[in-house]
Design a protein around this motif. Structure first.
Motif, PDB file in Angstrom:
ATOM      1  N   THR A  89      -3.799  -0.190  -4.272  1.00 20.29           N
ATOM      2  CA  THR A  89      -4.331   1.093  -4.260  1.00 20.29           C
ATOM      3  C   THR A  89      -6.183   0.905  -3.906  1.00 20.29           C
ATOM      4  O   THR A  89      -6.566  -0.031  -4.373  1.00 20.29           O
ATOM      5  CB  THR A  89      -4.232   1.964  -5.600  1.00 20.29           C
ATOM      6  OG1 THR A  89      -5.088   1.463  -6.585  1.00 20.29           O
ATOM      7  CG2 THR A  89      -2.688   1.965  -5.824  1.00 20.29           C
ATOM      8  N   GLY A  90      -6.667   2.253  -3.705  1.00 18.08           N
ATOM      9  CA  GLY A  90      -8.193   2.155  -3.806  1.00 18.08           C
ATOM     10  C   GLY A  90      -8.758   1.878  -4.892  1.00 18.08           C
ATOM     11  O   GLY A  90     -10.019   1.411  -4.967  1.00 18.08           O
ATOM     12  N   GLU A  91      -8.095   1.963  -6.070  1.00 16.96           N
ATOM     13  CA  GLU A  91      -8.574   1.760  -7.514  1.00 16.96           C
ATOM     14  C   GLU A  91      -8.348   0.274  -7.907  1.00 16.96           C
ATOM     15  O   GLU A  91      -8.875  -0.036  -8.851  1.00 16.96           O
ATOM     16  CB  GLU A  91      -8.219   2.767  -8.255  1.00 16.96           C
ATOM     17  CG  GLU A  91      -8.479   4.124  -8.080  1.00 16.96           C
ATOM     18  CD  GLU A  91      -8.153   5.369  -9.109  1.00 16.96           C
ATOM     19  OE1 GLU A  91      -7.801   4.942 -10.065  1.00 16.96           O
ATOM     20  OE2 GLU A  91      -8.576   6.367  -8.989  1.00 16.96           O
ATOM     21  N   ASN A  92      -7.354  -0.395  -7.243  1.00 18.30           N
ATOM     22  CA  ASN A  92      -7.342  -1.604  -7.731  1.00 18.30           C
ATOM     23  C   ASN A  92      -7.523  -2.920  -6.854  1.00 18.30           C
ATOM     24  O   ASN A  92      -7.514  -4.010  -7.079  1.00 18.30           O
ATOM     25  CB  ASN A  92      -5.911  -1.802  -8.470  1.00 18.30           C
ATOM     26  CG  ASN A  92      -4.758  -2.054  -7.535  1.00 18.30           C
ATOM     27  OD1 ASN A  92      -4.853  -2.036  -6.264  1.00 18.30           O
ATOM     28  ND2 ASN A  92      -3.478  -1.519  -7.812  1.00 18.30           N
ATOM     29  N   GLU A  93      -7.734  -2.457  -5.422  1.00 14.62           N
ATOM     30  CA  GLU A  93      -7.791  -3.585  -4.683  1.00 14.62           C
ATOM     31  C   GLU A  93      -9.103  -3.408  -3.769  1.00 14.62           C
ATOM     32  O   GLU A  93      -9.323  -2.429  -3.075  1.00 14.62           O
ATOM     33  CB  GLU A  93      -6.647  -3.488  -3.533  1.00 14.62           C
ATOM     34  CG  GLU A  93      -6.800  -4.654  -2.634  1.00 14.62           C
ATOM     35  CD  GLU A  93      -6.630  -5.876  -3.054  1.00 14.62           C
ATOM     36  OE1 GLU A  93      -5.897  -6.163  -4.291  1.00 14.62           O
ATOM     37  OE2 GLU A  93      -7.040  -6.931  -2.798  1.00 14.62           O
ATOM     38  N   THR A 129       2.137   8.945  -6.276  1.00 13.71           N
ATOM     39  CA  THR A 129       2.191   7.790  -5.723  1.00 13.71           C
ATOM     40  C   THR A 129       0.770   7.654  -4.702  1.00 13.71           C
ATOM     41  O   THR A 129       0.839   8.479  -3.835  1.00 13.71           O
ATOM     42  CB  THR A 129       3.370   7.383  -4.982  1.00 13.71           C
ATOM     43  OG1 THR A 129       4.465   7.567  -5.833  1.00 13.71           O
ATOM     44  CG2 THR A 129       3.274   5.781  -4.729  1.00 13.71           C
ATOM     45  N   PRO A 130      -0.123   6.601  -4.998  1.00 13.93           N
ATOM     46  CA  PRO A 130      -1.251   6.540  -3.964  1.00 13.93           C
ATOM     47  C   PRO A 130      -0.369   5.817  -2.925  1.00 13.93           C
ATOM     48  O   PRO A 130       0.076   4.816  -3.293  1.00 13.93           O
ATOM     49  CB  PRO A 130      -1.977   5.722  -4.636  1.00 13.93           C
ATOM     50  CG  PRO A 130      -1.394   5.054  -5.927  1.00 13.93           C
ATOM     51  CD  PRO A 130      -0.302   5.742  -6.241  1.00 13.93           C
ATOM     52  N   VAL A 131      -0.708   6.265  -1.704  1.00 14.65           N
ATOM     53  CA  VAL A 131       0.050   5.588  -0.801  1.00 14.65           C
ATOM     54  C   VAL A 131      -0.902   5.329   0.631  1.00 14.65           C
ATOM     55  O   VAL A 131      -0.209   4.479   1.352  1.00 14.65           O
ATOM     56  CB  VAL A 131       1.097   6.903   0.087  1.00 14.65           C
ATOM     57  CG1 VAL A 131       2.280   6.864  -0.906  1.00 14.65           C
ATOM     58  CG2 VAL A 131       0.536   7.932   0.314  1.00 14.65           C
ATOM     59  N   TYR A 173      -8.246   9.473   0.077  1.00 12.23           N
ATOM     60  CA  TYR A 173      -7.345   8.866  -0.420  1.00 12.23           C
ATOM     61  C   TYR A 173      -6.166   9.717  -0.595  1.00 12.23           C
ATOM     62  O   TYR A 173      -6.320  10.841  -0.767  1.00 12.23           O
ATOM     63  CB  TYR A 173      -7.798   8.439  -1.854  1.00 12.23           C
ATOM     64  CG  TYR A 173      -9.104   7.547  -1.746  1.00 12.23           C
ATOM     65  CD1 TYR A 173      -8.606   5.966  -1.564  1.00 12.23           C
ATOM     66  CD2 TYR A 173     -10.209   7.801  -1.924  1.00 12.23           C
ATOM     67  CE1 TYR A 173      -9.483   5.149  -1.746  1.00 12.23           C
ATOM     68  CE2 TYR A 173     -11.193   6.778  -1.949  1.00 12.23           C
ATOM     69  CZ  TYR A 173     -10.969   5.366  -1.811  1.00 12.23           C
ATOM     70  OH  TYR A 173     -11.752   4.505  -1.720  1.00 12.23           O
ATOM     71  N   HIS A 221     -13.929   2.172  -4.712  1.00 14.45           N
ATOM     72  CA  HIS A 221     -13.564   2.757  -5.615  1.00 14.45           C
ATOM     73  C   HIS A 221     -12.852   2.123  -6.791  1.00 14.45           C
ATOM     74  O   HIS A 221     -11.845   2.512  -7.263  1.00 14.45           O
ATOM     75  CB  HIS A 221     -13.061   4.114  -5.347  1.00 14.45           C
ATOM     76  CG  HIS A 221     -13.905   5.177  -4.824  1.00 14.45           C
ATOM     77  ND1 HIS A 221     -13.862   5.492  -3.272  1.00 14.45           N
ATOM     78  CD2 HIS A 221     -15.079   6.004  -5.148  1.00 14.45           C
ATOM     79  CE1 HIS A 221     -14.991   6.075  -2.958  1.00 14.45           C
ATOM     80  NE2 HIS A 221     -15.618   6.538  -4.106  1.00 14.45           N
ATOM     81  N   ILE A 254       0.791  -1.205   0.013  1.00 14.95           N
ATOM     82  CA  ILE A 254       0.012   0.007  -0.046  1.00 14.95           C
ATOM     83  C   ILE A 254       0.905   1.249   0.148  1.00 14.95           C
ATOM     84  O   ILE A 254       0.797   2.214  -0.782  1.00 14.95           O
ATOM     85  CB  ILE A 254      -0.885   0.062   1.404  1.00 14.95           C
ATOM     86  CG1 ILE A 254      -1.921  -0.928   0.917  1.00 14.95           C
ATOM     87  CG2 ILE A 254      -1.426   1.503   1.461  1.00 14.95           C
ATOM     88  CD1 ILE A 254      -2.744  -1.270   2.352  1.00 14.95           C
ATOM     89  N   ARG A 255       1.783   1.367   0.912  1.00 15.33           N
ATOM     90  CA  ARG A 255       2.627   2.559   1.127  1.00 15.33           C
ATOM     91  C   ARG A 255       3.443   2.916  -0.294  1.00 15.33           C
ATOM     92  O   ARG A 255       3.867   3.816  -0.697  1.00 15.33           O
ATOM     93  CB  ARG A 255       3.565   2.224   2.225  1.00 15.33           C
ATOM     94  CG  ARG A 255       2.880   2.756   3.442  1.00 15.33           C
ATOM     95  CD  ARG A 255       3.735   2.694   4.814  1.00 15.33           C
ATOM     96  NE  ARG A 255       4.264   1.405   5.143  1.00 15.33           N
ATOM     97  CZ  ARG A 255       5.571   1.014   4.569  1.00 15.33           C
ATOM     98  NH1 ARG A 255       6.205   1.975   4.137  1.00 15.33           N
ATOM     99  NH2 ARG A 255       5.916   0.083   4.847  1.00 15.33           N
ATOM    100  N   HIS A 256       3.982   1.728  -0.911  1.00  7.60           N
ATOM    101  CA  HIS A 256       4.387   1.920  -2.118  1.00  7.60           C
ATOM    102  C   HIS A 256       3.595   1.866  -3.248  1.00  7.60           C
ATOM    103  O   HIS A 256       4.205   1.871  -4.789  1.00  7.60           O
ATOM    104  CB  HIS A 256       5.637   0.801  -2.477  1.00  7.60           C
ATOM    105  CG  HIS A 256       6.764   0.694  -1.388  1.00  7.60           C
ATOM    106  ND1 HIS A 256       8.135   1.457  -1.688  1.00  7.60           N
ATOM    107  CD2 HIS A 256       6.803   0.576   0.041  1.00  7.60           C
ATOM    108  CE1 HIS A 256       8.705   1.470  -0.487  1.00  7.60           C
ATOM    109  NE2 HIS A 256       7.840   0.993   0.635  1.00  7.60           N
ATOM    110  N   GLY A 257       2.345   2.188  -3.266  1.00  4.28           N
ATOM    111  CA  GLY A 257       1.507   2.248  -4.353  1.00  4.28           C
ATOM    112  C   GLY A 257       1.452   1.361  -5.303  1.00  4.28           C
ATOM    113  O   GLY A 257       0.871   1.438  -6.493  1.00  4.28           O
TER     114      GLY A 257
END
Lengths: 332, 332
Positions: free
Chosen positions: A304-308, B218-220, B246, B329, A298-301
């Motif tokens: 994400t909220g868009e793929n998980e 980066t989404p974090v 987010y 999302h 998660i922290r490394h991108g």
């Protein structure tokens, strides 16, 4: 594809939440005694009723002049187990009663988890981070008290993309044999600070020197959860294990290769992100190590909220607000 | 030194937790009605009793043939406010009732928060992330429903160390005038995805192009909390605002300078970490922006369990498990 990432998180944080379903939560809590220490008004842990009953019948049978005889007060109506040492008792004297009782219980085979006796003491804190007592590590899940540890993810970022150093636990380990672990991880004993613990474990488990650690480690987070022990953890199942884990990242050059320095780890693998994801799906990680990997991704991108699916849910469960007092590890 | 970092977090997540003190929590909850929609068994928000009373006396006074007359059911004993549209009503029809009612309330000056009418619709989701209805943005805190947004921290890492781009909100903004904000931040409207929202807001608020955004963002993480509105938020105080944000990081070259492209932001400052900490201590950040900065400082190894009291507490509050259904999302 087997487990979702949310399943991986729930494997580690499986205890119910009051607000998810208050009635279910209240019913579930009927199955536990609260662990208390005389002189402290906080609940320090949850003990399964059947453990409390075995505990109680053991202490009831102690001879009337036994040292520990009067120090345990178990109320099966209020569902409390209280270490009834005098209010002004210090940590050492409380710990002595606990150590004496547990040693006897181990001797007589009262609890399976005590077969994994570690001879390591873990601290229990009261309000304001005050040390109340210490308990033999293997006995902590009996009382359901909070334990503390560190986990570190070693990774390499180069032309081959992001890869993570993943050790495989020895098949001979008493807990979670043969499963994947974090690059470095371990429990903090009393008076140990997180980074001190990380240094010790990095040397023991991965042969990472103090020099490398001091130059390259970043403290990035802290995870908290309530783990419900299953068969793989060994001993009685259903015991709860609330934990606080300080999290570190360490970016390594491709030529710094972690090597096991003790018998805990069998071998290290440098896995691609896809391989790590597959291992998570397949349930190959030890429960509280899976959650550390998910947090890293998660922290490394990567997640994400868009793929998980379940992204928000995962993040809240990995940072569970514990209902027990927790320690402060601020270096003074 | 004024506020601790934990104070900054509590300013944003000030609603009590059941497990911290069950009796206090239950007493506190007596002050709220739960907001429900007929046909969905989940609680969707908490409405202050005094708001529910004003709401009720307004709808009671509607003419018997008024369009909205029969759609609101307020039970002051069970403390529920229910949008009583038929079970099989779709989101559009539910939203129509809400829009109609709120427009009338705005016209008659029933609630102060409606003076900040935004003409933007925010979604409310039921179980499984199902869209139930939309509500005018400024009215969301009346119902206490979850809203969604994105926040992004722009930073520069060079020979001068780590510095953060901090905008100052316009003195003319209706909410939190003159306070510090995050580099980019904004609310997600219905059907918008987080990164899409980030792109839009980055262009509007900081003149950051799609090209820069796509290359460097980066989404974090994702933060969640229940904000209790105070005077600075404008309108009635004590309203609750559960939010899911987010979080993105963007590392910028020192020569990419964010410029305000709308009237929301007055000017950008490139602050050192020490300046940012001081601004947090001094309470200069808008509440939910302070928490984003704290999360940034944690993930970048600046605030740690060894230097910041309340570290564990901060992390759990910033990732609050909300008792309301939340959206997914995931891009399909």
């Amino acid at each position: 594809m087997g487990k979702s990432m949310l399943d991986v998180v729930v494997d580690c944080d499986g205890f119910p939440y009051y607000n998810d379903d208050p009635e279910h939560y209240k019913a579930h809590m009927q199955g536990f005694h609260t662990f208390r220490v005389q002189g402290c008004d906080a609940v320090l842990g949850y003990m399964l009723n059947e453990i409390a009953e075995r505990f109680s019948s053991f202490t009831n049978k102690l001879a009337s002049d036994d040292f520990a005889k009067d120090y345990w007060y178990i109320d099966s109506t209020a569902r409390t187990i209280t270490l009834a040492t005098a209010v002004d008792t210090g940590p050492e004297d409380r710990s002595r009663v606990v150590a004496y009782t547990l040693a006897k219980m181990k001797e007589e085979g009262v609890f399976d988890v005590l077969r994994g006796w570690r001879d390591e003491l873990y601290p229990v804190y009261g309000r304001g981070g005050k040390l109340l007592l210490e308990i033999e590590r293997s006995a902590c899940p009996l009382f359901g008290v909070v334990s503390y540890g560190i986990h570190m993810t070693g990774y390499v970022k180069d032309k081959n993309g992001l890869r993570i150093w993943v050790p495989k636990r020895s098949e001979k380990k008493q807990t979670f044999p043969g499963m994947y672990d974090n690059t470095v991880g371990g429990g903090m004993s009393t008076k140990e600070y997180p980074f001190e613990c990380a240094l010790r474990e990095a040397e023991e488990e991965a042969s990472l020197s103090r020099k490398v650690m001091e130059a390259k480690t970043t403290p990035v987070s802290c995870l908290s959860y309530i783990y419900v022990r299953d068969k793989k953890a060994g001993g009685e199942t259903g015991l709860i294990q609330p934990e606080v884990e300080y999290i570190y990242d360490i970016e390594l050059d491709a030529d710094t290769i972690p090597k096991p320095n003790d018998s805990e780890v069998q071998e290290f693998h440098l896995l691609t992100v896809d391989q790590v994801r597959t291992a998570l799906w397949e349930g190959k990680f030890k429960a509280n190590c899976g959650i550390v990997v998910v947090d890293f991704l998660i922290r490394h991108g990567i997640l994400t909220g868009e793929n998980e699916p379940g992204y928000v849910d995962m993040l809240t469960r990995m940072h569970r607000r514990l209902e027990f007092p927790t320690a402060s590890h601020v270096v003074s």
